[in-house]
Motif scaffolding. Structure first.
Motif, PDB file in Angstrom:
ATOM      1  N   SER A 270       8.047  48.722   4.394  1.00 33.90           N
ATOM      2  CA  SER A 270       7.967  49.585   3.554  1.00 33.90           C
ATOM      3  C   SER A 270       6.425  51.103   5.155  1.00 33.90           C
ATOM      4  O   SER A 270       6.996  51.590   5.402  1.00 33.90           O
ATOM      5  CB  SER A 270       8.410  50.314   2.607  1.00 33.90           C
ATOM      6  OG  SER A 270       7.232  49.641   1.521  1.00 33.90           O
ATOM      7  N   ALA A 271       5.376  50.136   4.117  1.00 35.16           N
ATOM      8  CA  ALA A 271       4.523  50.684   5.034  1.00 35.16           C
ATOM      9  C   ALA A 271       4.133  50.919   6.183  1.00 35.16           C
ATOM     10  O   ALA A 271       4.092  52.073   6.219  1.00 35.16           O
ATOM     11  CB  ALA A 271       3.192  51.135   3.574  1.00 35.16           C
TER      12      ALA A 271
ATOM     13  N   ALA B  85      16.275  49.741  -0.796  1.00 33.76           N
ATOM     14  CA  ALA B  85      17.778  50.833  -0.680  1.00 33.76           C
ATOM     15  C   ALA B  85      17.901  52.027  -1.160  1.00 33.76           C
ATOM     16  O   ALA B  85      18.856  52.397  -1.129  1.00 33.76           O
ATOM     17  CB  ALA B  85      18.794  49.376  -0.649  1.00 33.76           C
ATOM     18  N   PHE B  86      17.547  51.756  -2.377  1.00 33.94           N
ATOM     19  CA  PHE B  86      18.076  53.044  -3.438  1.00 33.94           C
ATOM     20  C   PHE B  86      16.776  54.504  -2.921  1.00 33.94           C
ATOM     21  O   PHE B  86      15.856  54.209  -2.082  1.00 33.94           O
ATOM     22  CB  PHE B  86      17.480  52.768  -4.489  1.00 33.94           C
ATOM     23  CG  PHE B  86      17.916  51.535  -5.156  1.00 33.94           C
ATOM     24  CD1 PHE B  86      19.440  51.695  -4.803  1.00 33.94           C
ATOM     25  CD2 PHE B  86      17.849  50.072  -5.839  1.00 33.94           C
ATOM     26  CE1 PHE B  86      20.457  50.476  -5.633  1.00 33.94           C
ATOM     27  CE2 PHE B  86      18.410  49.620  -6.321  1.00 33.94           C
ATOM     28  CZ  PHE B  86      20.079  49.757  -6.099  1.00 33.94           C
ATOM     29  N   GLY B  87      17.062  55.295  -3.511  1.00 33.28           N
ATOM     30  CA  GLY B  87      16.146  56.617  -2.926  1.00 33.28           C
ATOM     31  C   GLY B  87      16.284  57.523  -3.332  1.00 33.28           C
ATOM     32  O   GLY B  87      16.001  57.312  -5.161  1.00 33.28           O
ATOM     33  N   PRO B  88      15.458  58.425  -4.195  1.00 35.07           N
ATOM     34  CA  PRO B  88      14.740  59.495  -4.620  1.00 35.07           C
ATOM     35  C   PRO B  88      16.966  60.337  -5.719  1.00 35.07           C
ATOM     36  O   PRO B  88      15.998  61.111  -6.351  1.00 35.07           O
ATOM     37  CB  PRO B  88      14.416  61.185  -3.382  1.00 35.07           C
ATOM     38  CG  PRO B  88      15.136  60.858  -2.411  1.00 35.07           C
ATOM     39  CD  PRO B  88      15.169  59.150  -2.084  1.00 35.07           C
TER      40      PRO B  88
ATOM     41  N   ASP C  20      20.057  56.724  -1.249  1.00 36.85           N
ATOM     42  CA  ASP C  20      19.742  57.621  -0.398  1.00 36.85           C
ATOM     43  C   ASP C  20      18.644  57.690  -0.040  1.00 36.85           C
ATOM     44  O   ASP C  20      17.937  58.523   0.072  1.00 36.85           O
ATOM     45  CB  ASP C  20      20.544  58.939  -0.798  1.00 36.85           C
ATOM     46  CG  ASP C  20      19.668  59.697  -1.758  1.00 36.85           C
ATOM     47  OD1 ASP C  20      19.199  58.213  -2.415  1.00 36.85           O
ATOM     48  OD2 ASP C  20      19.431  60.460  -1.967  1.00 36.85           O
ATOM     49  N   PRO C  21      18.193  55.914   0.740  1.00 35.40           N
ATOM     50  CA  PRO C  21      16.706  56.214   0.657  1.00 35.40           C
ATOM     51  C   PRO C  21      15.708  56.855   2.234  1.00 35.40           C
ATOM     52  O   PRO C  21      16.872  57.990   2.911  1.00 35.40           O
ATOM     53  CB  PRO C  21      16.363  54.375   1.529  1.00 35.40           C
ATOM     54  CG  PRO C  21      17.745  54.213   2.410  1.00 35.40           C
ATOM     55  CD  PRO C  21      18.660  55.236   0.921  1.00 35.40           C
TER      56      PRO C  21
ATOM     57  N   GLY D  63      14.005  51.520   3.922  1.00 34.85           N
ATOM     58  CA  GLY D  63      15.213  51.667   3.033  1.00 34.85           C
ATOM     59  C   GLY D  63      16.207  52.167   3.820  1.00 34.85           C
ATOM     60  O   GLY D  63      17.080  51.435   3.770  1.00 34.85           O
ATOM     61  N   ILE D  64      16.148  52.814   5.368  1.00 36.83           N
ATOM     62  CA  ILE D  64      17.032  53.078   5.547  1.00 36.83           C
ATOM     63  C   ILE D  64      17.462  51.949   6.751  1.00 36.83           C
ATOM     64  O   ILE D  64      19.090  51.941   6.669  1.00 36.83           O
ATOM     65  CB  ILE D  64      17.219  54.104   6.678  1.00 36.83           C
ATOM     66  CG1 ILE D  64      17.120  55.268   6.005  1.00 36.83           C
ATOM     67  CG2 ILE D  64      18.050  54.417   8.110  1.00 36.83           C
ATOM     68  CD1 ILE D  64      16.111  56.497   6.452  1.00 36.83           C
ATOM     69  N   THR D  65      16.998  51.004   7.405  1.00 36.63           N
ATOM     70  CA  THR D  65      16.923  49.079   7.111  1.00 36.63           C
ATOM     71  C   THR D  65      17.895  48.773   6.656  1.00 36.63           C
ATOM     72  O   THR D  65      19.115  47.882   6.613  1.00 36.63           O
ATOM     73  CB  THR D  65      16.249  48.472   8.063  1.00 36.63           C
ATOM     74  OG1 THR D  65      15.102  48.758   7.361  1.00 36.63           O
ATOM     75  CG2 THR D  65      15.103  49.894   9.816  1.00 36.63           C
TER      76      THR D  65
END
Ligand code: AKB
Length: 321
Positions: A82-83, A123-126, A140-141, A146-148
């Motif tokens: 991620s980073a 893969a999860f988001g805010p 909704d990453p 996360g999108i990948t």
């Protein structure tokens, strides 16, 4: 070993999971049955078996390896985390998505038995509910990583539906391990803290003390991967990623456990850009589908993990001085 005599290929075999999975698979199926593959050479221990130096974004190169060894199962572990992915989103997309497409296309062409691909809590988001995050929920990453991971899960499911390919994914939490150094993830603080605690007795954590994240100790992650892949296909209810959990704790709780072993240890907190990523991910995961479908049960809690990490890492750090 799978029903056929075809070989197992592990891409990303020098990475955090790959370096330990290769050893575990070779122990189980024999060293010649597992082909390790990475863009950099392996260490000695994992090197007792076939190894291929390769860039998995090169489909032709990958195909040569698959033909040469008669590969029937792929653990496609190559990933930009991620980073690092936020620093280089194009690279994250190329490595995480394009290379997966290569593997899936070749798996269909060569009628492979199974493919494994690592998804993530990223893969999860805010807008995902952050506690006891369910298998089926908002995804909704807002990181490229996360999108990948969401894209990859959808691709895997597509190849299952369209071609009947037995492709399986796990949504790993942060993984704590001592064999490889931390490498570009948001959950890396939970590994780096051990290295710095043993080296200098101090650690400056890049997320706040009250940041809670789902984590897992590597032996559990390896066992989960192997048990999941051994499960009969008929028992699986999804070919998107399976949620997987072991424990959740705050950065301060982790530091307290380290301090139990090293009373002079001091942890300070200076959140950086990775805090925002951590805050967009779940704090805890509901993994009941994994427990129900393929019998998942973790063994390591925070205390056991810290005990084992320090026991194993201490001689490594002492030897590197
Ligand atoms: C990361 O922090 O990027 C990874 C992950 C949770 O997928 N460890």
């Amino acid at each position: 070993m799978p029903s056929t005599k075809r070989k197992i290929l592990v891409t990303g075999s020098a990475g955090q999971i790959g370096s330990e999975l290769v050893v575990a698979l070779r122990k189980r199926y024999g060293s010649q049955a597992v082909v390790a593959c990475d863009i950099k050479p392996l260490g000695k221990e994992e090197g007792e078996g076939p190894f291929e130096l390769a860039d998995v974004t090169d489909r032709k190169g990958l195909e040569r390896i698959i033909r040469k060894h008669g590969v029937g199962i792929v653990y496609h572990l190559v990933s930009i985390l991620s980073a690092t992915g936020e620093k280089n989103p194009n690279l994250a997309w190329a490595i995480n998505v394009e290379s997966l497409r290569n593997v899936l296309e070749l798996a269909v062409r060569y009628k492979m038995d199974k493919v494994f691909w690592p998804s993530s809590i990223a893969a999860f988001g805010p807008h995902t509910p952050r506690t006891h995050t369910h298998q089926l929920t908002v995804m909704d990453p807002n990181t490229m990583y996360g999108i990948t991971k969401v894209t990859g899960e959808l691709l895997c499911n597509y190849y299952f539906v369209k071609f009947g390919l037995d492709v399986r994914c796990i949504r790993y939490p942060g993984i704590i391990s001592w064999k490889t150094p931390p490498g570009g993830g948001t959950t890396d603080y939970a590994v780096a803290i051990f290295h710095d605690a043993l080296r200098s007795g101090r650690y400056q954590c890049f997320v706040s003390a009250n940041t809670v994240m789902p984590m897992m100790y590597m032996p559990d992650a390896i066992r989960a991967t192997i048990e999941f892949m051994a499960c009969p296909r008929s028992r699986l209810r999804t070919h998107l990623g399976y949620n997987l959990a072991a424990m959740s704790f705050s950065a301060a709780e982790l530091a307290r456990e380290v301090k139990r072993h090293l009373p002079n240890f001091r942890c300070t907190y200076k959140p950086d850009e990775r805090q925002k990523i951590a805050d967009s991910w779940p704090k805890s995961i509901d993994d009941r589908w994994s427990r129900q479908d393929w019998g998942w049960k973790p063994e390591f809690n925070l205390r056991k993990t810290v005990d084992d990490m320090l026991k194993n890492l201490r001689p490594v750090v002492a030897g590197s001085h």
